[in-house]
Write a protein that holds these residues in place. Structure first.
Motif, PDB file in Angstrom:
ATOM      1  N   THR A   1      32.383  40.053  26.114  1.00  0.00           N
ATOM      2  CA  THR A   1      33.812  40.317  26.239  1.00  0.00           C
ATOM      3  C   THR A   1      33.971  41.770  26.646  1.00  0.00           C
ATOM      4  OG1 THR A   1      34.415  38.681  24.563  1.00  0.00           O
ATOM      5  CG2 THR A   1      36.055  40.345  25.088  1.00  0.00           C
ATOM      6  N   LEU A   2      34.640  42.017  27.782  1.00  0.00           N
ATOM      7  CA  LEU A   2      34.698  43.362  28.338  1.00  0.00           C
ATOM      8  C   LEU A   2      35.703  44.263  27.624  1.00  0.00           C
ATOM      9  CD1 LEU A   2      34.460  42.519  32.136  1.00  0.00           C
ATOM     10  CD2 LEU A   2      32.657  43.355  30.637  1.00  0.00           C
ATOM     11  N   HIS A   3      36.771  43.701  27.081  1.00  0.00           N
ATOM     12  CA  HIS A   3      37.778  44.500  26.373  1.00  0.00           C
ATOM     13  C   HIS A   3      38.314  45.647  27.236  1.00  0.00           C
ATOM     14  CE1 HIS A   3      37.236  42.508  22.478  1.00  0.00           C
ATOM     15  NE2 HIS A   3      35.938  42.568  22.690  1.00  0.00           N
ATOM     16  N   GLY A   4      38.470  45.418  28.539  1.00  0.00           N
ATOM     17  CA  GLY A   4      39.062  46.429  29.401  1.00  0.00           C
ATOM     18  C   GLY A   4      38.137  47.574  29.772  1.00  0.00           C
ATOM     19  N   GLN A   5      36.837  47.469  29.461  1.00  0.00           N
ATOM     20  CA  GLN A   5      35.916  48.572  29.696  1.00  0.00           C
ATOM     21  C   GLN A   5      35.750  48.919  31.178  1.00  0.00           C
ATOM     22  OE1 GLN A   5      33.950  50.493  27.373  1.00  0.00           O
ATOM     23  NE2 GLN A   5      35.524  49.703  26.015  1.00  0.00           N
ATOM     24  N   CYS A   6      36.091  47.983  32.072  1.00  0.00           N
ATOM     25  CA  CYS A   6      35.912  48.236  33.509  1.00  0.00           C
ATOM     26  C   CYS A   6      37.209  48.636  34.205  1.00  0.00           C
ATOM     27  CB  CYS A   6      35.342  46.995  34.198  1.00  0.00           C
ATOM     28  SG  CYS A   6      33.744  46.475  33.557  1.00  0.00           S
TER      29      CYS A   6
ATOM     30  N   VAL B   1      37.325  51.663  36.601  1.00  0.00           N
ATOM     31  CA  VAL B   1      36.450  51.700  37.778  1.00  0.00           C
ATOM     32  C   VAL B   1      37.212  51.348  39.046  1.00  0.00           C
ATOM     33  CG1 VAL B   1      34.345  50.777  38.813  1.00  0.00           C
ATOM     34  CG2 VAL B   1      34.461  51.143  36.334  1.00  0.00           C
ATOM     35  N   TYR B   2      38.134  50.377  38.950  1.00  0.00           N
ATOM     36  CA  TYR B   2      38.922  49.944  40.103  1.00  0.00           C
ATOM     37  C   TYR B   2      40.406  50.060  39.777  1.00  0.00           C
ATOM     38  CZ  TYR B   2      34.482  47.743  41.388  1.00  0.00           C
ATOM     39  OH  TYR B   2      33.159  47.513  41.677  1.00  0.00           O
ATOM     40  N   ASP B   3      41.238  50.227  40.822  1.00  0.00           N
ATOM     41  CA  ASP B   3      42.677  50.243  40.588  1.00  0.00           C
ATOM     42  C   ASP B   3      43.218  48.828  40.719  1.00  0.00           C
ATOM     43  OD1 ASP B   3      42.944  49.616  43.294  1.00  0.00           O
ATOM     44  OD2 ASP B   3      43.460  51.665  43.889  1.00  0.00           O
ATOM     45  N   GLY B   4      44.536  48.676  40.562  1.00  0.00           N
ATOM     46  CA  GLY B   4      45.156  47.359  40.586  1.00  0.00           C
ATOM     47  C   GLY B   4      44.980  46.622  41.896  1.00  0.00           C
TER      48      GLY B   4
ATOM     49  N   ALA C   1      31.141  52.457  39.628  1.00  0.00           N
ATOM     50  CA  ALA C   1      31.235  51.211  40.385  1.00  0.00           C
ATOM     51  C   ALA C   1      29.857  50.769  40.858  1.00  0.00           C
ATOM     52  CB  ALA C   1      32.179  51.387  41.569  1.00  0.00           C
ATOM     53  N   ALA C   2      29.044  51.738  41.312  1.00  0.00           N
ATOM     54  CA  ALA C   2      27.689  51.407  41.761  1.00  0.00           C
ATOM     55  C   ALA C   2      26.842  50.907  40.596  1.00  0.00           C
ATOM     56  CB  ALA C   2      27.041  52.627  42.415  1.00  0.00           C
ATOM     57  N   TRP C   3      26.968  51.581  39.443  1.00  0.00           N
ATOM     58  CA  TRP C   3      26.224  51.151  38.247  1.00  0.00           C
ATOM     59  C   TRP C   3      26.648  49.735  37.849  1.00  0.00           C
ATOM     60  CZ3 TRP C   3      22.674  53.840  35.018  1.00  0.00           C
ATOM     61  CH2 TRP C   3      22.341  53.142  33.847  1.00  0.00           C
ATOM     62  N   LEU C   4      27.938  49.495  37.864  1.00  0.00           N
ATOM     63  CA  LEU C   4      28.451  48.187  37.467  1.00  0.00           C
ATOM     64  C   LEU C   4      27.891  47.088  38.357  1.00  0.00           C
ATOM     65  CD1 LEU C   4      30.447  46.763  35.541  1.00  0.00           C
ATOM     66  CD2 LEU C   4      32.243  47.191  37.214  1.00  0.00           C
ATOM     67  N   ARG C   5      27.802  47.370  39.652  1.00  0.00           N
ATOM     68  CA  ARG C   5      27.322  46.364  40.597  1.00  0.00           C
ATOM     69  C   ARG C   5      25.804  46.165  40.504  1.00  0.00           C
ATOM     70  NH1 ARG C   5      28.770  48.831  44.546  1.00  0.00           N
ATOM     71  NH2 ARG C   5      26.805  49.631  45.355  1.00  0.00           N
ATOM     72  N   VAL C   6      25.051  47.269  40.448  1.00  0.00           N
ATOM     73  CA  VAL C   6      23.595  47.189  40.544  1.00  0.00           C
ATOM     74  C   VAL C   6      22.930  46.893  39.198  1.00  0.00           C
ATOM     75  CG1 VAL C   6      21.503  48.475  41.141  1.00  0.00           C
ATOM     76  CG2 VAL C   6      23.563  48.709  42.549  1.00  0.00           C
ATOM     77  N   VAL C   7      23.422  47.505  38.117  1.00  0.00           N
ATOM     78  CA  VAL C   7      22.765  47.393  36.813  1.00  0.00           C
ATOM     79  C   VAL C   7      23.441  46.353  35.918  1.00  0.00           C
ATOM     80  CG1 VAL C   7      22.037  48.645  34.748  1.00  0.00           C
ATOM     81  CG2 VAL C   7      22.007  49.790  36.977  1.00  0.00           C
TER      82      VAL C   7
ATOM     83  N   VAL D   1      31.325  35.186  30.384  1.00  0.00           N
ATOM     84  CA  VAL D   1      31.945  36.511  30.407  1.00  0.00           C
ATOM     85  C   VAL D   1      33.431  36.298  30.147  1.00  0.00           C
ATOM     86  CG1 VAL D   1      32.411  38.605  31.713  1.00  0.00           C
ATOM     87  CG2 VAL D   1      30.254  37.375  32.065  1.00  0.00           C
ATOM     88  N   HIS D   2      33.890  36.765  29.023  1.00  0.00           N
ATOM     89  CA  HIS D   2      35.285  36.590  28.634  1.00  0.00           C
ATOM     90  C   HIS D   2      36.126  37.696  29.262  1.00  0.00           C
ATOM     91  CE1 HIS D   2      38.409  37.239  25.196  1.00  0.00           C
ATOM     92  NE2 HIS D   2      38.963  36.666  26.236  1.00  0.00           N
ATOM     93  N   ALA D   3      37.024  37.305  30.159  1.00  0.00           N
ATOM     94  CA  ALA D   3      37.967  38.239  30.770  1.00  0.00           C
ATOM     95  C   ALA D   3      39.331  38.033  30.131  1.00  0.00           C
ATOM     96  CB  ALA D   3      38.050  38.011  32.275  1.00  0.00           C
ATOM     97  N   ILE D   4      39.987  39.130  29.778  1.00  0.00           N
ATOM     98  CA  ILE D   4      41.291  39.032  29.111  1.00  0.00           C
ATOM     99  C   ILE D   4      42.419  38.881  30.119  1.00  0.00           C
ATOM    100  CG2 ILE D   4      42.907  40.291  27.602  1.00  0.00           C
ATOM    101  CD1 ILE D   4      40.498  41.490  26.198  1.00  0.00           C
ATOM    102  N   THR D   5      42.237  39.433  31.331  1.00  0.00           N
ATOM    103  CA  THR D   5      43.257  39.340  32.381  1.00  0.00           C
ATOM    104  C   THR D   5      42.621  38.868  33.686  1.00  0.00           C
ATOM    105  OG1 THR D   5      42.952  41.611  33.184  1.00  0.00           O
ATOM    106  CG2 THR D   5      44.488  41.292  31.346  1.00  0.00           C
ATOM    107  N   GLU D   6      43.453  38.417  34.612  1.00  0.00           N
ATOM    108  CA  GLU D   6      42.963  37.999  35.919  1.00  0.00           C
ATOM    109  C   GLU D   6      42.375  39.187  36.673  1.00  0.00           C
ATOM    110  OE1 GLU D   6      41.565  36.162  38.921  1.00  0.00           O
ATOM    111  OE2 GLU D   6      42.476  35.021  37.279  1.00  0.00           O
ATOM    112  N   ASP D   7      42.945  40.380  36.501  1.00  0.00           N
ATOM    113  CA  ASP D   7      42.380  41.570  37.148  1.00  0.00           C
ATOM    114  C   ASP D   7      40.955  41.821  36.670  1.00  0.00           C
ATOM    115  OD1 ASP D   7      44.667  42.017  38.592  1.00  0.00           O
ATOM    116  OD2 ASP D   7      45.464  43.576  37.258  1.00  0.00           O
ATOM    117  N   GLU D   8      40.731  41.636  35.373  1.00  0.00           N
ATOM    118  CA  GLU D   8      39.387  41.829  34.830  1.00  0.00           C
ATOM    119  C   GLU D   8      38.436  40.763  35.366  1.00  0.00           C
ATOM    120  OE1 GLU D   8      38.321  43.666  30.691  1.00  0.00           O
ATOM    121  OE2 GLU D   8      38.636  41.520  30.411  1.00  0.00           O
ATOM    122  N   ALA D   9      38.916  39.531  35.466  1.00  0.00           N
ATOM    123  CA  ALA D   9      38.096  38.458  36.031  1.00  0.00           C
ATOM    124  C   ALA D   9      37.715  38.767  37.475  1.00  0.00           C
ATOM    125  CB  ALA D   9      38.833  37.128  35.938  1.00  0.00           C
TER     126      ALA D   9
END
Length: 227
Positions: free
Chosen positions: A141-146, A149-152, A162-168, A179-187
């Motif tokens: 569950t991400l809890h908004g942690q990302c 990294v990106y805007d709306g 962003a590079a770390w998120l994608r590669v690692v 992967v539990h996303a709380i919002t569609e933006d997070e998904a």
């Protein structure tokens, strides 16, 4: 009857579902206030309370160097602290020791699922790799942690994260049971960095006793036959 009536054990007898061994992991290097005043801790403890009321064995495993990290956690919420240790980057642990992973998974079996909350980098990826190597299912569950990294509109705000998120983190998210996303933006962020990840969109809602706490992939299938 509801679990509040003391009938929690009936839920599995009626459906043939097996109780789960749910190990909720929160990675928090430092805590400036009691756990009882920590929003993420409160969410996780509420989830644990509902799962235990439903008959599952749900517990909190907190990764923190603060010896007082468990201050304020109610006695009816089983909790254990794991010091972080190991090499660090900007104050964050890079690896998880084999002995620590052994402690985390002590007594684990086919009905064990590790639920990682917050996905704090970089220990999240190391923990996910360790669980994957040992064949232990995990969810995130991400809890908004990302959200930083990106805007709306989906544009990159911070290039290095962003590079770390994608590669690692991307491969770790892709291997998760869910992967539990709380919002569609997070998904949308998860789809971007981990195509094919098992995303479950589930907005925050007020907890209630007896509510289904997990999306279906978290639950083991019903027993068949006489075994």
């Amino acid at each position: 009857m509801s679990p509040a009536d003391g009938s929690a054990g009936l839920a599995f007898e009626d459906t043939g579902l097996r109780p789960l061994d749910l190990r909720h992991v929160v990675i928090q290097p430092a805590i400036a206030h009691p756990s009882s005043a920590n929003g993420l801790h409160n969410v996780v403890r509420c989830l644990i309370a509902e799962q235990r009321a439903m008959g599952d064995d749900a517990r909190l495993f907190l990764f923190s160097d603060d010896p007082d990290a468990l201050t304020g956690i109610p006695a009816d919420c089983p909790a254990q602290r794991f010091p972080l240790g190991g090499p660090r980057l900007s104050g964050r642990s890079l690896t998880i020791a084999g002995a620590t992973l052994d402690r985390l998974l002590d007594g684990a079996g086919p009905d064990t699922v590790v639920h990682i909350h917050g996905a704090v980098k970089p220990l999240f990826a190391a923990l996910a790799r360790g669980l994957h190597r040992r064949g232990v299912a995990y969810g995130v569950t991400l809890h908004g942690q990302c959200s930083h990294v990106y805007d709306g509109a989906g544009r990159v705000r911070r290039r290095l994260p962003a590079a770390w998120l994608r590669v690692v983190d991307g491969p770790a998210l892709a291997r998760a049971r869910f992967v539990h996303a709380i919002t569609e933006d997070e998904a949308a962020i998860v789809r971007r960095v981990a195509p094919g990840a098992a995303i479950r969109l589930l907005p925050n809602t007020p907890g209630r006793r007896g509510a289904a706490a997990f999306p279906p992939p978290f639950r083991a299938p019903p027993r068949t036959g006489t075994g």
